[in-house]
Design a protein around this motif. Structure first.
Motif, PDB file in Angstrom:
ATOM      1  N   ALA A  81       0.830  -1.204   0.000  1.00  0.00           N
ATOM      2  CA  ALA A  81       0.000   0.000   0.000  1.00  0.00           C
ATOM      3  C   ALA A  81       0.868   1.259   0.000  1.00  0.00           C
ATOM      4  O   ALA A  81       0.610   2.204  -0.755  1.00  0.00           O
ATOM      5  CB  ALA A  81      -0.938  -0.011   1.205  1.00  0.00           C
ATOM      6  N   TRP A  82       1.907   1.298   0.836  1.00  0.00           N
ATOM      7  CA  TRP A  82       2.760   2.490   0.883  1.00  0.00           C
ATOM      8  C   TRP A  82       3.541   2.644  -0.422  1.00  0.00           C
ATOM      9  O   TRP A  82       3.669   3.762  -0.951  1.00  0.00           O
ATOM     10  CB  TRP A  82       3.734   2.402   2.057  1.00  0.00           C
ATOM     11  N   THR A  83       4.054   1.533  -0.948  1.00  0.00           N
ATOM     12  CA  THR A  83       4.830   1.580  -2.192  1.00  0.00           C
ATOM     13  C   THR A  83       3.976   2.116  -3.332  1.00  0.00           C
ATOM     14  O   THR A  83       4.420   2.970  -4.121  1.00  0.00           O
ATOM     15  CB  THR A  83       5.369   0.180  -2.531  1.00  0.00           C
ATOM     16  N   MET A  84       2.731   1.662  -3.436  1.00  0.00           N
ATOM     17  CA  MET A  84       1.836   2.136  -4.488  1.00  0.00           C
ATOM     18  C   MET A  84       1.465   3.599  -4.273  1.00  0.00           C
ATOM     19  O   MET A  84       1.432   4.401  -5.222  1.00  0.00           O
ATOM     20  CB  MET A  84       0.578   1.277  -4.523  1.00  0.00           C
ATOM     21  N   ARG A  85       1.185   3.969  -3.056  1.00  0.00           N
ATOM     22  CA  ARG A  85       0.719   5.331  -2.774  1.00  0.00           C
ATOM     23  C   ARG A  85       1.824   6.369  -2.958  1.00  0.00           C
ATOM     24  O   ARG A  85       1.577   7.472  -3.470  1.00  0.00           O
ATOM     25  CB  ARG A  85       0.171   5.389  -1.346  1.00  0.00           C
ATOM     26  N   VAL A  86       3.050   6.014  -2.590  1.00  0.00           N
ATOM     27  CA  VAL A  86       4.118   7.014  -2.534  1.00  0.00           C
ATOM     28  C   VAL A  86       5.092   6.910  -3.709  1.00  0.00           C
ATOM     29  O   VAL A  86       5.517   7.927  -4.253  1.00  0.00           O
ATOM     30  CB  VAL A  86       4.878   6.894  -1.189  1.00  0.00           C
ATOM     31  N   LEU A  87       5.466   5.695  -4.107  1.00  0.00           N
ATOM     32  CA  LEU A  87       6.538   5.525  -5.087  1.00  0.00           C
ATOM     33  C   LEU A  87       6.058   5.259  -6.509  1.00  0.00           C
ATOM     34  O   LEU A  87       6.846   5.406  -7.451  1.00  0.00           O
ATOM     35  CB  LEU A  87       7.467   4.376  -4.665  1.00  0.00           C
TER      36      LEU A  87
END
Length: 347
Positions: A81-87
């Motif tokens: 989730a963080w990788t998709m949202r931020v990177l």
């Protein structure tokens, strides 16, 4: 140079057959849990404690693969989730390589090894937990990696380290440690294309030729001269076998390519120095050794390489010890060695 018609021993299987992931064992699960608790922030980013607390696509991909292998779906979903949202980059299937806590994503360029491991992790997680959309995303990433990050150089194909900054006048710069052969196999199976086979063959040729210094070792960064195909350590980085290049023998051994000089050369180098201090690096221009010892992660790769080359046994007791005191990079290298040993039936 590797003739195009040559089928290396085991190479067709490297592309055509899946690497059967062994079930994670208790030791790996315990070390993954320790890594997760120390380096995975609540929002889902892996904190590089040895590099100013940044996060990068490489760390996200490695941790996603480890979480999938440890059957830790909750951690995987936080990471994803963080990788998709931020990177996630908006215009392609690749990911920005660096996040700084104080500045966010300050460089939208990708890092190819990060993309390769994120794609591999998505393919494994999708298969493990019945999420076809993750497998579809992994396959889409594989197609983008092949289409956007592979460049012809004479009759060879080279893997760019990123979309921008590595194609210079007269040269192409590559990172030998980005040739993660077990991951390339998974991507080739997800997005079949004959170019994968050529990329692997040409990558092995590159690693065979691109070795320097007394011990004939790969550098962290390597320059290919256009037209001539001449190889040399790339300008702009120290001419060292160091923190990047130590992954070359890891990925080759993981793929079962244990007779390659990218395994046997480092194994002999580490065997020579094992009775004393295992050096963290060597300068390939003057053979100078680091004045301080290698991390536990590099030492774990050295053990794996030496056993793969038939020079020593793998110290399972040393690898099973807790990761207390190790920084992010050393710790994740230990986890990757664990996975390589499991997949090769060495633990």
């Amino acid at each position: 140079m590797l003739p195009r018609r040559l089928a290396l021993a085991g190479l067709p299987a490297l592309i055509a057959a899946p690497l059967r992931a062994e079930p994670a064992r208790d030791g790996f699960r315990r070390r993954w849990a320790e890594f997760r608790d120390r380096f995975l922030a609540p929002e889902g980013r892996v904190v590089d404690t040895g590099n100013g607390g940044i996060s990068h696509s490489e760390g996200q991909g490695w941790a996603m693969l480890c979480a999938a292998r440890a059957d830790d779906r909750a951690a995987f979903e936080r990471l994803y989730a963080w990788t998709m949202r931020v990177l996630k980059r908006p215009a392609d299937e690749l990911f920005a390589w660096r996040f700084r806590p104080e500045a966010g994503v300050d460089d939208p360029n990708n890092a190819t090894d990060g993309d390769i491991f994120i794609a591999w992790a998505l393919l494994e997680a999708g298969d493990r937990w019945g999420r076809p959309e993750w497998q579809a995303q992994g396959a889409a990433m594989a197609r983008d990696i092949l289409q956007r990050l592979v460049r012809p150089a004479g009759d060879h194909l080279l893997l760019l380290p990123g979309l921008r900054g590595f194609e210079r006048p007269g040269q192409i710069v590559v990172n030998p440690s980005y040739y993660a052969f077990p991951a390339l196999r998974a991507l080739a199976l997800a997005a079949p294309d004959p170019a994968w086979f050529q990329l692997v063959v040409d990558g092995l040729s590159l690693l065979r030729r691109g070795r320097f210094g007394r011990w004939r070792l790969p550098p962290d960064w390597l320059a290919w001269t256009r037209g001539e195909g001449r190889l040399a350590p790339a300008q702009g980085w120290p001419a060292r076998f160091s923190y990047d290049a130590v992954r070359v023998p890891l990925y080759l051994a993981w793929a079962g390519l244990t007779e390659e000089p990218g395994v046997t050369g480092p194994a002999r180098f580490w065997q020579e120095h094992a009775p004393r201090m295992l050096p963290a690096w060597t300068d390939l221009s003057n053979n100078q050794l680091s004045p301080y010892p290698a991390s536990r992660g590099t030492a774990a790769i050295a053990q794996l390489s030496r056993e793969s080359a038939g020079l020593s046994g793998l110290s399972r007791a040393a690898r099973s010890a807790p990761l207390h005191g190790e920084d992010y990079y050393s710790s994740v290298l230990v986890l990757l060695v664990d996975l390589a040993a499991l997949d090769r039936g060495m633990s």
